[in-house]
Design a protein around this motif. Structure first.
Motif, PDB file in Angstrom:
ATOM      1  N   ARG A  74      78.113  31.412  83.352  1.00 52.00           N
ATOM      2  CA  ARG A  74      79.472  31.703  82.824  1.00 52.00           C
ATOM      3  C   ARG A  74      79.344  32.726  81.373  1.00 52.00           C
ATOM      4  N   HIS A  75      80.352  33.418  81.210  1.00 54.04           N
ATOM      5  CA  HIS A  75      80.309  34.149  80.177  1.00 54.04           C
ATOM      6  C   HIS A  75      80.137  33.632  78.947  1.00 54.04           C
ATOM      7  N   LEU A  76      79.034  34.214  78.171  1.00 54.93           N
ATOM      8  CA  LEU A  76      78.850  33.468  76.801  1.00 54.93           C
ATOM      9  C   LEU A  76      77.849  32.362  77.043  1.00 54.93           C
ATOM     10  N   GLU A  77      77.608  31.992  78.105  1.00 50.66           N
ATOM     11  CA  GLU A  77      76.607  30.620  78.204  1.00 50.66           C
ATOM     12  C   GLU A  77      75.212  30.990  77.892  1.00 50.66           C
ATOM     13  N   ASP A  78      74.620  30.158  76.986  1.00 53.54           N
ATOM     14  CA  ASP A  78      73.074  30.137  76.956  1.00 53.54           C
ATOM     15  C   ASP A  78      72.440  29.859  78.109  1.00 53.54           C
ATOM     16  N   VAL A  79      71.507  30.954  78.372  1.00 51.98           N
ATOM     17  CA  VAL A  79      70.616  30.522  79.543  1.00 51.98           C
ATOM     18  C   VAL A  79      69.292  29.899  78.898  1.00 51.98           C
ATOM     19  N   PHE A  80      68.504  30.215  78.010  1.00 50.63           N
ATOM     20  CA  PHE A  80      67.610  29.508  77.053  1.00 50.63           C
ATOM     21  C   PHE A  80      67.675  30.055  75.621  1.00 50.63           C
ATOM     22  N   LEU A  81      67.010  29.127  74.853  1.00 52.35           N
ATOM     23  CA  LEU A  81      66.952  29.464  73.355  1.00 52.35           C
ATOM     24  C   LEU A  81      65.447  29.643  72.965  1.00 52.35           C
ATOM     25  N   PRO A  82      65.091  30.228  71.909  1.00 52.04           N
ATOM     26  CA  PRO A  82      63.856  30.519  71.512  1.00 52.04           C
ATOM     27  C   PRO A  82      63.017  29.086  71.462  1.00 52.04           C
ATOM     28  N   HIS A  83      61.768  29.236  71.585  1.00 43.82           N
ATOM     29  CA  HIS A  83      60.810  27.925  71.230  1.00 43.82           C
ATOM     30  C   HIS A  83      61.137  26.961  72.360  1.00 43.82           C
ATOM     31  N   THR A  84      61.715  27.024  73.416  1.00 40.46           N
ATOM     32  CA  THR A  84      61.741  26.110  74.671  1.00 40.46           C
ATOM     33  C   THR A  84      60.921  26.500  75.570  1.00 40.46           C
ATOM     34  N   ASP A  85      60.461  25.561  76.552  1.00 39.27           N
ATOM     35  CA  ASP A  85      59.566  25.562  77.535  1.00 39.27           C
ATOM     36  C   ASP A  85      60.416  26.499  78.652  1.00 39.27           C
ATOM     37  N   SER A  86      59.699  27.253  79.222  1.00 35.52           N
ATOM     38  CA  SER A  86      60.367  27.842  80.586  1.00 35.52           C
ATOM     39  C   SER A  86      59.745  27.287  81.617  1.00 35.52           C
ATOM     40  N   TYR A  87      60.450  26.795  82.509  1.00 37.76           N
ATOM     41  CA  TYR A  87      59.819  26.369  84.098  1.00 37.76           C
ATOM     42  C   TYR A  87      60.184  27.218  85.165  1.00 37.76           C
ATOM     43  N   GLU A  88      60.821  28.353  84.890  1.00 35.27           N
ATOM     44  CA  GLU A  88      61.342  29.462  85.832  1.00 35.27           C
ATOM     45  C   GLU A  88      61.284  30.599  85.464  1.00 35.27           C
ATOM     46  N   ALA A  89      61.124  31.638  86.296  1.00 36.36           N
ATOM     47  CA  ALA A  89      61.393  33.296  86.050  1.00 36.36           C
ATOM     48  C   ALA A  89      62.881  33.409  86.434  1.00 36.36           C
ATOM     49  N   LEU A  90      63.291  34.246  86.044  1.00 34.72           N
ATOM     50  CA  LEU A  90      64.990  34.585  86.474  1.00 34.72           C
ATOM     51  C   LEU A  90      64.898  36.054  86.907  1.00 34.72           C
ATOM     52  N   TYR A  91      65.633  36.274  87.943  1.00 38.11           N
ATOM     53  CA  TYR A  91      65.826  37.565  88.405  1.00 38.11           C
ATOM     54  C   TYR A  91      67.260  37.817  88.538  1.00 38.11           C
ATOM     55  N   ILE A  92      67.701  38.663  87.757  1.00 39.28           N
ATOM     56  CA  ILE A  92      69.223  39.178  87.856  1.00 39.28           C
ATOM     57  C   ILE A  92      69.720  40.009  89.086  1.00 39.28           C
ATOM     58  N   LEU A  93      70.634  39.345  89.485  1.00 41.90           N
ATOM     59  CA  LEU A  93      71.262  40.007  90.666  1.00 41.90           C
ATOM     60  C   LEU A  93      72.719  40.617  90.428  1.00 41.90           C
TER      61      LEU A  93
END
Length: 106
Positions: free
Chosen positions: A44-63
């Protein structure tokens, strides 16, 4: 279901460099990758997807749409970056432990 997932995701996965330079996209591993490793998310518009210093468990591909990436290490040179369709974010998570260095927002 797996056939549908391959149909939906294979084209996008093959744009990742590792699949361009190997024969992995033609092997039996592709259905497993599409079934177990790929999911679809809508932001959704202005939604945080991730923040600094957080673990990532997935890669993102923008469609579709655009995202904004900010990182204090890049800010002096580049400012905020626009992530557009066809681009990957946090692909390091595909290969090992990854910690986000910046902030991604829809």
């Amino acid at each position: 279901r797996i056939s549908l997932e391959v149909e939906l995701f294979k084209h996008h996965i093959c744009k990742l460099k590792i699949f361009e330079i190997t024969e992995m996209h033609t092997t039996q591993i592709m259905p497993a990758i599409c079934h177990f490793c790929i999911s679809e998310h809508q932001g959704r518009h202005l939604e945080d997807v991730f923040l600094p210093h957080t673990d990532s468990y997935e890669a993102l591909y923008i469609l579709d749409g655009e995202m904004r990436y900010e990182c204090r290490y890049l800010r002096p040179t580049y400012g905020a970056l626009t992530v557009s369709p066809g681009e990957w974010v946090a692909e390091g998570a595909l290969w090992g432990h990854w910690v986000h260095r910046g902030w991604l927002m829809v």
